[in-house]
Structures are given as C-alpha cells and as structure tokens.
Scaffold this motif. Structure first.
Motif, PDB file in Angstrom:
ATOM      1  N   VAL A  86      -1.641 -16.771  39.665  1.00  9.18           N
ATOM      2  CA  VAL A  86      -1.458 -16.578  41.102  1.00  9.18           C
ATOM      3  C   VAL A  86      -2.602 -15.706  41.602  1.00  9.18           C
ATOM      4  O   VAL A  86      -2.966 -14.721  40.961  1.00  9.18           O
ATOM      5  CB  VAL A  86      -0.092 -15.901  41.375  1.00  9.18           C
ATOM      6  N   PHE A  87      -3.155 -16.054  42.770  1.00  7.29           N
ATOM      7  CA  PHE A  87      -4.252 -15.299  43.376  1.00  7.29           C
ATOM      8  C   PHE A  87      -3.787 -14.777  44.727  1.00  7.29           C
ATOM      9  O   PHE A  87      -3.283 -15.547  45.548  1.00  7.29           O
ATOM     10  CB  PHE A  87      -5.485 -16.190  43.550  1.00  7.29           C
ATOM     11  N   THR A  88      -3.978 -13.470  44.965  1.00  6.09           N
ATOM     12  CA  THR A  88      -3.465 -12.883  46.196  1.00  6.09           C
ATOM     13  C   THR A  88      -4.289 -11.698  46.670  1.00  6.09           C
ATOM     14  O   THR A  88      -4.954 -11.031  45.892  1.00  6.09           O
ATOM     15  CB  THR A  88      -1.985 -12.447  46.013  1.00  6.09           C
ATOM     16  N   ARG A  89      -4.213 -11.472  47.957  1.00  7.80           N
ATOM     17  CA  ARG A  89      -4.639 -10.224  48.583  1.00  7.80           C
ATOM     18  C   ARG A  89      -3.356  -9.485  48.885  1.00  7.80           C
ATOM     19  O   ARG A  89      -2.322 -10.119  49.182  1.00  7.80           O
ATOM     20  CB  ARG A  89      -5.389 -10.480  49.887  1.00  7.80           C
ATOM     21  N   PHE A 101      -0.171   2.834  49.335  1.00  7.92           N
ATOM     22  CA  PHE A 101      -0.488   3.422  48.026  1.00  7.92           C
ATOM     23  C   PHE A 101      -1.431   2.562  47.206  1.00  7.92           C
ATOM     24  O   PHE A 101      -2.009   3.034  46.230  1.00  7.92           O
ATOM     25  CB  PHE A 101       0.793   3.701  47.218  1.00  7.92           C
ATOM     26  N   ASP A 102      -1.624   1.285  47.595  1.00  7.10           N
ATOM     27  CA  ASP A 102      -2.521   0.419  46.824  1.00  7.10           C
ATOM     28  C   ASP A 102      -2.892  -0.801  47.659  1.00  7.10           C
ATOM     29  O   ASP A 102      -2.120  -1.239  48.515  1.00  7.10           O
ATOM     30  CB  ASP A 102      -1.834  -0.041  45.535  1.00  7.10           C
ATOM     31  N   THR A 103      -4.075  -1.332  47.397  1.00  5.97           N
ATOM     32  CA  THR A 103      -4.540  -2.542  48.062  1.00  5.97           C
ATOM     33  C   THR A 103      -5.732  -3.098  47.303  1.00  5.97           C
ATOM     34  O   THR A 103      -6.380  -2.381  46.547  1.00  5.97           O
ATOM     35  CB  THR A 103      -4.946  -2.261  49.528  1.00  5.97           C
ATOM     36  N   ASN A 104      -6.000  -4.380  47.531  1.00  8.45           N
ATOM     37  CA  ASN A 104      -7.244  -4.946  47.016  1.00  8.45           C
ATOM     38  C   ASN A 104      -8.120  -5.420  48.178  1.00  8.45           C
ATOM     39  O   ASN A 104      -8.962  -6.284  48.023  1.00  8.45           O
ATOM     40  CB  ASN A 104      -6.988  -6.059  45.997  1.00  8.45           C
ATOM     41  N   ILE A 105      -7.900  -4.817  49.337  1.00  6.59           N
ATOM     42  CA  ILE A 105      -8.704  -5.082  50.526  1.00  6.59           C
ATOM     43  C   ILE A 105      -9.533  -3.828  50.810  1.00  6.59           C
ATOM     44  O   ILE A 105      -8.972  -2.766  51.093  1.00  6.59           O
ATOM     45  CB  ILE A 105      -7.811  -5.443  51.731  1.00  6.59           C
ATOM     46  N   GLN A 106     -10.834  -3.931  50.702  1.00  9.39           N
ATOM     47  CA  GLN A 106     -11.711  -2.766  50.771  1.00  9.39           C
ATOM     48  C   GLN A 106     -11.520  -1.946  52.042  1.00  9.39           C
ATOM     49  O   GLN A 106     -11.400  -0.718  51.975  1.00  9.39           O
ATOM     50  CB  GLN A 106     -13.172  -3.187  50.633  1.00  9.39           C
ATOM     51  N   GLN A 107     -11.476  -2.562  53.206  1.00 13.75           N
ATOM     52  CA  GLN A 107     -11.352  -1.799  54.446  1.00 13.75           C
ATOM     53  C   GLN A 107     -10.018  -1.050  54.515  1.00 13.75           C
ATOM     54  O   GLN A 107      -9.963   0.079  54.995  1.00 13.75           O
ATOM     55  CB  GLN A 107     -11.523  -2.700  55.677  1.00 13.75           C
ATOM     56  N   TYR A 121     -13.179  -5.063  45.089  1.00 13.30           N
ATOM     57  CA  TYR A 121     -11.981  -5.389  45.860  1.00 13.30           C
ATOM     58  C   TYR A 121     -11.881  -6.911  45.982  1.00 13.30           C
ATOM     59  O   TYR A 121     -12.087  -7.483  47.036  1.00 13.30           O
ATOM     60  CB  TYR A 121     -12.008  -4.670  47.211  1.00 13.30           C
ATOM     61  N   ASP A 122     -11.590  -7.538  44.847  1.00 12.87           N
ATOM     62  CA  ASP A 122     -11.491  -8.987  44.752  1.00 12.87           C
ATOM     63  C   ASP A 122     -10.031  -9.413  44.815  1.00 12.87           C
ATOM     64  O   ASP A 122      -9.120  -8.581  44.786  1.00 12.87           O
ATOM     65  CB  ASP A 122     -12.086  -9.470  43.419  1.00 12.87           C
ATOM     66  N   LEU A 123      -9.832 -10.719  44.839  1.00 13.26           N
ATOM     67  CA  LEU A 123      -8.477 -11.249  44.744  1.00 13.26           C
ATOM     68  C   LEU A 123      -7.837 -10.752  43.451  1.00 13.26           C
ATOM     69  O   LEU A 123      -8.500 -10.668  42.412  1.00 13.26           O
ATOM     70  CB  LEU A 123      -8.496 -12.777  44.700  1.00 13.26           C
ATOM     71  N   LEU A 124      -6.568 -10.427  43.530  1.00 13.59           N
ATOM     72  CA  LEU A 124      -5.823 -10.098  42.320  1.00 13.59           C
ATOM     73  C   LEU A 124      -5.306 -11.400  41.736  1.00 13.59           C
ATOM     74  O   LEU A 124      -4.788 -12.247  42.473  1.00 13.59           O
ATOM     75  CB  LEU A 124      -4.633  -9.185  42.637  1.00 13.59           C
ATOM     76  N   SER A 125      -5.473 -11.574  40.456  1.00 14.55           N
ATOM     77  CA  SER A 125      -4.868 -12.729  39.794  1.00 14.55           C
ATOM     78  C   SER A 125      -3.953 -12.209  38.692  1.00 14.55           C
ATOM     79  O   SER A 125      -4.257 -11.224  38.023  1.00 14.55           O
ATOM     80  CB  SER A 125      -5.928 -13.664  39.223  1.00 14.55           C
ATOM     81  N   PHE A 126      -2.812 -12.859  38.577  1.00 14.14           N
ATOM     82  CA  PHE A 126      -1.875 -12.522  37.510  1.00 14.14           C
ATOM     83  C   PHE A 126      -1.137 -13.782  37.095  1.00 14.14           C
ATOM     84  O   PHE A 126      -1.039 -14.744  37.854  1.00 14.14           O
ATOM     85  CB  PHE A 126      -0.895 -11.428  37.950  1.00 14.14           C
TER      86      PHE A 126
END
Length: 185
Positions: A86-89, A101-107, A121-126
């Motif tokens: 799965v790939f997500t922001r 408390f957490d994000t993978n979006i740089q801004q 700050y890339d897409l998270l994949s799991f």
C-alpha cells in the motif's frame, strides 16, 4: 571427616538454592493491558468527538474493531488484501488536542516542527497485514479503495496502547490519520 564433607556439601547446596532464587520475576511486567476496558473508554471518547467534529465526508464506516473510517473521497480502485503493498501520504494527529505527531508530507512537517533535515518525505509503503504499521492502519486500509482520501480514527487498542511511543504520543492516545491512498501493488 564424612560428616564434615556432608556439612560442606549441604551448605553448598543451600547457597546454590538460595542464590538461584530470584525474588523478582522478570516476566511480571505489571497488570495486563485491559483491551476491552480501554476499547470501551476510547469508543465513548470517539463518539463524543464525532458528535462535535466538523468533518466533511461522503460516508463513515464504523468497523466492528472500533476503528472509524471517514471516507472523504472515494477511490476507483479495488480494496487491498493481505500482502498487498500500500502506498500513502498521511498526517497523524492526536484526537485529544489535534497536535500533529507524524507525517510524510514535507510542508506539514515544517509547519508542525517535525521537519528532519535529510529525511526523504516520500510516499509511505507498507505490506498490508505484515505487522509493520499499527494494527489500526491494517484495519482501516482494508476498508478503502485505492485512490481514496479518508480519516482513520484509531482507538489506542489498535495504536500504541499504554506505551508512550515518543514525546508527542502519550500512552493510551486515540489517533487520527488523514490518509491519501495513492495506490497498491
């Protein structure tokens, strides 16, 4: 002489016996986590939050686990199954005060004092169901179609329970994740 040897042998046995007894059981870590009790408490807090929270949505899914999935944009893809990548922001915040408390979006990381120099700050994949993310994500993403945007409201039972994960996530925290489900393999 044999009584002397027997006395020494008996004393040696007693010393070994008493020194091998550990008065503190290393497996006694305190009371067991109360899954049902915490889930009941969290469910009441989530219900109260949802009564007052202004969240735009197409529809809401109340999963039997207690996780609430608020679909804001319906995807057109299929739903993931165990083993899919799965790939997500995402943006993770506390339900109690809305702090991120957490994000993978740089801004978003910059705006909330979470930015780490050099971090990508890339897409998270799991892999769904592999145990690499909190259980609430596995539950929530199973109910979403690829391409969806949603909020996952996750009771502490399916997040970090009574562990203080870091200085931004207190023990027994209900978490909200804004997710943008980009796709899967």
């Amino acid at each position: 002489m044999s009584i002397y040897k027997l006395s020494i042998f008996s004393l040696l046995i007693l010393v070994i016996a008493f020194s091998s007894c550990d008065t503190k059981n290393p497996y006694d870590t305190g009371p067991a986590y109360d899954i049902e009790g915490n889930l009941a408490k969290d469910s009441l807090l989530i219900a109260a939050y949802l009564k007052t929270a202004e969240i735009d949505s197409l529809y809401r899914i109340y999963d039997p686990s207690g996780v609430v999935i608020i679909v804001q944009k319906e995807g057109s893809g299929s739903r993931p199954i165990t083993g899919n990548a799965v790939f997500t922001r995402y943006i993770g915040s506390l339900m109690s005060d809305g702090s991120v408390f957490d994000t993978n979006i740089q801004q978003v990381a910059i705006d909330n004092g979470l930015f780490v120099e050099g971090k990508k700050y890339d897409l998270l994949s799991f892999s769904l169901g592999a145990g690499t993310v909190i259980q609430g994500w596995d539950i929530g993403f199973r109910r979403l179609r690829s391409g969806s945007k949603a909020q996952l409201i996750i009771p502490s039972t399916y997040a970090y329970r009574d562990a203080a994960n870091n200085d931004r996530i207190p023990a027994n925290s209900i978490l909200i994740f804004e997710v943008d489900f980009k796709g899967m393999e």
